[in-house]
Design an enzyme around this catalytic site. Structure first.
Site, PDB file in Angstrom:
ATOM      1  CE1 TYR A 162      14.183   1.269  -4.499  1.00  0.00           C
ATOM      2  CE2 TYR A 162      13.758   2.894  -6.210  1.00  0.00           C
ATOM      3  CZ  TYR A 162      13.346   1.802  -5.467  1.00  0.00           C
ATOM      4  OH  TYR A 162      12.113   1.245  -5.686  1.00  0.00           O
ATOM      5  CE  LYS A 166      13.841  -1.445  -6.711  1.00  0.00           C
ATOM      6  NZ  LYS A 166      13.498  -2.812  -6.224  1.00  0.00           N
TER       7      LYS A 166
HETATM    8  P1  NAI Z   1       7.005  -1.862   1.088  1.00  0.00           P
HETATM    9  O1  NAI Z   1       7.950  -1.121   1.977  1.00  0.00           O
HETATM   10  O2  NAI Z   1       5.571  -1.874   1.473  1.00  0.00           O
HETATM   11  O3  NAI Z   1       7.460  -3.342   0.894  1.00  0.00           O
HETATM   12  C1  NAI Z   1       8.770  -3.753   1.012  1.00  0.00           C
HETATM   13  C2  NAI Z   1       8.841  -4.868   2.000  1.00  0.00           C
HETATM   14  O4  NAI Z   1      10.152  -5.412   2.018  1.00  0.00           O
HETATM   15  C3  NAI Z   1       8.550  -4.398   3.423  1.00  0.00           C
HETATM   16  O5  NAI Z   1       7.475  -5.125   3.956  1.00  0.00           O
HETATM   17  C4  NAI Z   1       9.856  -4.658   4.162  1.00  0.00           C
HETATM   18  O6  NAI Z   1       9.674  -5.062   5.511  1.00  0.00           O
HETATM   19  C5  NAI Z   1      10.473  -5.757   3.340  1.00  0.00           C
HETATM   20  N1  NAI Z   1      11.922  -5.807   3.517  1.00  0.00           N
HETATM   21  C6  NAI Z   1      12.800  -4.792   3.601  1.00  0.00           C
HETATM   22  N2  NAI Z   1      14.036  -5.275   3.764  1.00  0.00           N
HETATM   23  C7  NAI Z   1      13.961  -6.599   3.735  1.00  0.00           C
HETATM   24  C8  NAI Z   1      14.915  -7.634   3.823  1.00  0.00           C
HETATM   25  N3  NAI Z   1      16.207  -7.364   3.972  1.00  0.00           N
HETATM   26  N4  NAI Z   1      14.494  -8.904   3.768  1.00  0.00           N
HETATM   27  C9  NAI Z   1      13.182  -9.206   3.655  1.00  0.00           C
HETATM   28  N5  NAI Z   1      12.221  -8.255   3.577  1.00  0.00           N
HETATM   29  C10 NAI Z   1      12.627  -6.972   3.607  1.00  0.00           C
HETATM   30  O7  NAI Z   1       7.171  -1.233  -0.334  1.00  0.00           O
HETATM   31  P2  NAI Z   1       6.567  -1.606  -1.762  1.00  0.00           P
HETATM   32  O8  NAI Z   1       6.247  -0.345  -2.383  1.00  0.00           O
HETATM   33  O9  NAI Z   1       5.553  -2.620  -1.663  1.00  0.00           O
HETATM   34  O10 NAI Z   1       7.834  -2.145  -2.500  1.00  0.00           O
HETATM   35  C11 NAI Z   1       7.966  -3.431  -3.039  1.00  0.00           C
HETATM   36  C12 NAI Z   1       9.064  -3.424  -4.070  1.00  0.00           C
HETATM   37  O11 NAI Z   1       8.642  -2.655  -5.172  1.00  0.00           O
HETATM   38  C13 NAI Z   1      10.366  -2.842  -3.630  1.00  0.00           C
HETATM   39  O12 NAI Z   1      11.435  -3.583  -4.170  1.00  0.00           O
HETATM   40  C14 NAI Z   1      10.351  -1.462  -4.190  1.00  0.00           C
HETATM   41  O13 NAI Z   1      11.637  -0.943  -4.396  1.00  0.00           O
HETATM   42  C15 NAI Z   1       9.648  -1.713  -5.480  1.00  0.00           C
HETATM   43  N6  NAI Z   1       9.059  -0.540  -6.091  1.00  0.00           N
HETATM   44  C16 NAI Z   1       7.945   0.014  -5.549  1.00  0.00           C
HETATM   45  C17 NAI Z   1       7.399   1.129  -6.135  1.00  0.00           C
HETATM   46  C18 NAI Z   1       6.144   1.714  -5.645  1.00  0.00           C
HETATM   47  O14 NAI Z   1       5.616   2.629  -6.267  1.00  0.00           O
HETATM   48  N7  NAI Z   1       5.612   1.257  -4.534  1.00  0.00           N
HETATM   49  C19 NAI Z   1       8.032   1.772  -7.297  1.00  0.00           C
HETATM   50  C20 NAI Z   1       9.133   1.062  -7.822  1.00  0.00           C
HETATM   51  C21 NAI Z   1       9.624  -0.049  -7.216  1.00  0.00           C
END
Ligand code: NAI
Length: 721
Positions: A162, A166
């Site tokens: 990851y 990133k």
């Molecule tokens: P989340 O799991 O709620 O959202 C991620 C979404 O991406 C999910 O709805 C999932 O179905 C979708 N997804 C996964 N694979 C996919 C694909 N191949 N094509 C299309 N959609 C796909 O998680 P969150 O926390 O909202 O994460 C959003 C972004 O923020 C991510 O990139 C995550 O790595 C990043 N992030 C989040 C942090 C946090 O504290 N929540 C910290 C650092 C980064």
């Protein structure tokens, strides 16, 4: 502020079925953007599919917005962009947000875990962005946000796949920002921390509740707005805070002492602390700047090596700003009580400037190893056995500004053998942007380290000059404060001798002594005021010898003699009569005398507290000349200190309307008021009523007593006189 809207813009948000992406989509939809709500609908490890984008689309539509769901994987990013183009005919905004986790400690990461995580985050962003790029270019508009993570910027246990993806996104954004710049395509990176299914088992429950994605969504929405101007930056946001992050580079160092030396593993080790010293680290924005920095560094190294081969030198850099100048000015006795000092104390003053002696600090060698390095075998110099004997400073070009960065070269030009002690003659060259701006020379006594058959004198030493035998042309007296040394040391000389009673006693002083340079700062200010029109630009050079210590609280008396463009001076302590600065002089570029010299030699015309009040009245009268004229009288104020007349001010409210120092220039005073400087200030500030002051004999009035009462109403609005 006008609401920031996205009307007419089409935004693609990947992974917008939940978490952060959903919050972004809802916010953009509520502000007029048409939103492609993309989500594969997988589980958090990327497995499976479902339609949770639909709910988000419904929510946007229910609130009057326009949105369409897209269930493609970002790995096939071109299909998502196609949805936007097919549905809305354009794409303007792309938020690469989709993400999954496959956390394992490094040895346990399978190739599949590696590939899948990298595919969704990094390759996914590549695919979607590349598919939209041509459209962005053609329409000369594009806003892209990449989603990175602190796990990428800083690393995090169990997230090597990851973290790599990133950080890869940061690199991708940096290059795309450059490639897109001329087409008004801005590519920036968000580093979010929010409650979502990705963090539900990572964040503590309390925090989890508070870290709402809605607190980050406005940051990301602003980053994709038409008005957003930054490009290629990283913004870290959580809990309603936002920070910018970037990589910085240390100043670095040559890994050898001169260009002809080899670089060895040992020389690298020796220089390592400089390599990793981040005190002068800076951000380099462009790759070309790295090359330029290197070319400049090489040139500087060669130039310095040439100078070092003549005299082993110590190089240092230092910056200063207005705060340093003000702190220094206070340390050498500048005071708000003295209106003419305000230009040294108030950074917004129209003539704000440094005091000339401030630049002596740039050349100080006390912390540099040059003196010890120059000592003959068996002799040594350190802060316990060195004394500052003499000081010289010279301004070569324009007087430096109120902030800047200097590079200083210190080197010993001669080491003298004075019998019991050695004297190191230390020159400094102070450069600003490669321009030599200030030169200094210090004579450093190294107590008990003489007797090495060295020369007694040096033709490189800039000497002191005896003061003329006649009475001084001007004398200024100023009491130092009990805390003078405590204040002065904040400008850099932290030697405990000036603050720690036990160190002072051990060195044979009754209590901590004032820095010699602080006393010099006082006297140079006095010369500046008397003979340089208080303008540092008129000063060319200053030289002084420190003859005896001064104790904070003692009164310095600066005696001055004008000889052509040179002002000789010496400084005495009033309480003891000791000469503490001897053989000193200031060379002027131009002499600007403050009033008739003879008059000043007999009395201190150091500015008084009451001056500022008269100046204020002066302004008020200028603004209301008619009101002033209605008084129809001339007042003469005789201001005293310790019972002695020290200054006179005329307030002409009759013919030649005006307020000025001295007796009436035209006509005669109708009323003369004699009052001490302190009482005058008390009356002006309203602490003492004029009636009371008169009754107590604190104010003496001669001439027309009734006229004095007319002053009150005239000046009521201002200084309450
Ligand atoms: P989340 O799991 O709620 O959202 C991620 C979404 O991406 C999910 O709805 C999932 O179905 C979708 N997804 C996964 N694979 C996919 C694909 N191949 N094509 C299309 N959609 C796909 O998680 P969150 O926390 O909202 O994460 C959003 C972004 O923020 C991510 O990139 C995550 O790595 C990043 N992030 C989040 C942090 C946090 O504290 N929540 C910290 C650092 C980064």
């Amino acid at each position: 502020m006008e609401q920031l809207r996205f009307d007419g813009r089409v935004a693609v948000v990947t992974g917008a079925g939940g978490g952060l992406g959903k919050a972004y989509a809802l916010l953009l939809g509520s502000r007029g953007a048409k939103v492609v709500v993309n989500d594969l609908g997988s589980a958090r490890d990327g497995v499976g599919k479902s339609n949770f984008a639909d709910a988000v689309v419904k929510e946007i539509k229910d609130k009057g917005g326009d949105a369409v769901a897209d269930y493609n994987s970002v790995v096939e990013g071109e299909k998502i962009i196609k949805t936007a183009l097919d549905t809305y005919g354009r794409v303007d905004i792309l938020i690469n947000n989709a993400g999954i986790l496959r956390d394992r400690s490094f040895p346990k990461i399978s190739e599949q875990d590696w590939d899948l995580v990298n595919a969704v985050h990094l390759k996914g962003a590549f695919k979607t962005t590349q598919a939209a790029w041509e459209t962005f270019k053609k329409q000369k508009f594009g806003r892209v946000v990449m989603t990175s993570s602190n796990a990428g910027l800083m690393g995090n246990f169990g997230q090597s796949n990851y973290s790599a993806a990133k950080m890869g996104l940061v690199g991708l954004a940096s290059t795309l920002a450059i490639e897109g710049a001329k087409y008004n395509i801005k590519v920036n990176t968000i580093v979010p921390t929010a409650a979502s299914r990705l963090t539900e088992d990572i964040l503590p429950p309390d925090m989890f509740q508070a870290m709402k994605p809605e607190l980050i969504a406005p940051v990301v929405a602003y980053m994709v707005h038409d008005s957003f101007e930054d490009n290629g930056i990283i913004i870290d946001s959580t809990l309603g805070f936002a920070h910018k992050a970037h990589l910085v580079r240390s100043k670095g160092t040559p890994l050898r002492n001169k260009p002809s030396d080899p670089v060895t593993i040992e020389s690298v080790k020796e220089k390592w602390s400089d390599v990793v010293n981040m005190s002068s680290a800076k951000r380099i924005d462009k790759i070309t700047e790295v090359t330029l920095d290197l070319v400049q560094g090489l040139q500087e190294f060669e130039d310095r090596s040439k100078l070092d081969s003549q005299n082993p030198s110590h190089w240092s850099t230092a910056s200063y700003n207005s705060k340093d100048l003000v702190c220094y000015a206070l340390g050498v006795g500048a005071s708000v009580v003295n209106p003419s000092d305000l230009k040294f104390l108030y950074e917004s003053h129209e003539d704000f400037t440094a005091l000339p002696t401030f630049f002596i600090l740039m050349g100080m060698c006390m912390d540099s190893p040059v003196v010890n390095n120059a000592m003959p075998k068996g002799k040594h110099a350190d802060f316990t056995n060195i004394l500052h004997g003499e000081q010289y400073v010279e301004f070569l070009d324009e007087f430096p500004g109120t902030e800047g960065q200097f590079t200083t070269r210190n080197y010993v030009v001669d080491l003298l053998d004075k019998g019991s002690s050695a004297v190191a003659i230390v020159n400094s060259e102070v450069y600003q942007d490669k321009q030599l701006v200030v030169r200094t020379q210090q004579h450093i006594f190294v107590v008990g380290q003489g007797g090495f058959n060295g020369p007694r004198n040096s033709d490189k030493a800039i000497g002191v000059l005896p003061a003329p035998k006649r009475n001084p042309d001007a004398v200024v007296e100023q009491k130092t404060a009990e805390d003078q040394a405590a204040l002065y040391r904040l400008s850099g000389d932290l030697n405990p001798l000036h603050i720690d009673p036990s160190v002072a006693t051990a060195s044979g002083h009754p209590r901590p002594i004032l820095h010699g340079l602080a006393s010099l700062g006082f006297s140079a200010r006095h010369v500046l005021a008397k003979f340089a029109g208080n303008d540092p630009k008129n000063v060319k050079a200053i030289k002084a010898r420190f003859a005896k210590p001064v104790l904070p609280g003692q009164t310095l008396v600066t005696e001055m003699w004008l000889e052509g463009k040179r002002v000789h001076f010496q400084t005495k302590v009033k309480e003891t009569g000791n000469i503490v600065i001897a053989g000193a002089y200031v060379d002027m570029k131009s002499v600007v005398q403050a009033g008739p010299v003879a008059a000043q030699s007999t009395q201190s015309s150091e500015a008084l507290k009451s001056d500022s009040i008269f100046l204020k009245v002066q302004e008020e009268i200028k603004a209301n000349p008619d009101k002033a004229k209605s008084v129809g009288a001339i007042f003469l104020y005789k201001i005293t200190r310790n019972g002695k007349l020290v200054k006179q001010w005329t307030m002409n409210l009759k013919s030649d309307i005006g307020v000025y120092e001295g007796e009436p220039k035209t006509g005669k005073a109708d009323t003369t008021l004699t009052v001490s400087d302190d009482d005058f200030v008390e009356i002006a500030s309203g602490q003492l009523s004029p009636q009371n002051a008169f009754l107590k004999g604190k104010i003496k009035i001669s001439g027309n007593l009734m006229l004095a009462q007319k002053l009150g109403p005239l000046l009521k609005t201002g200084s309450k006189l």
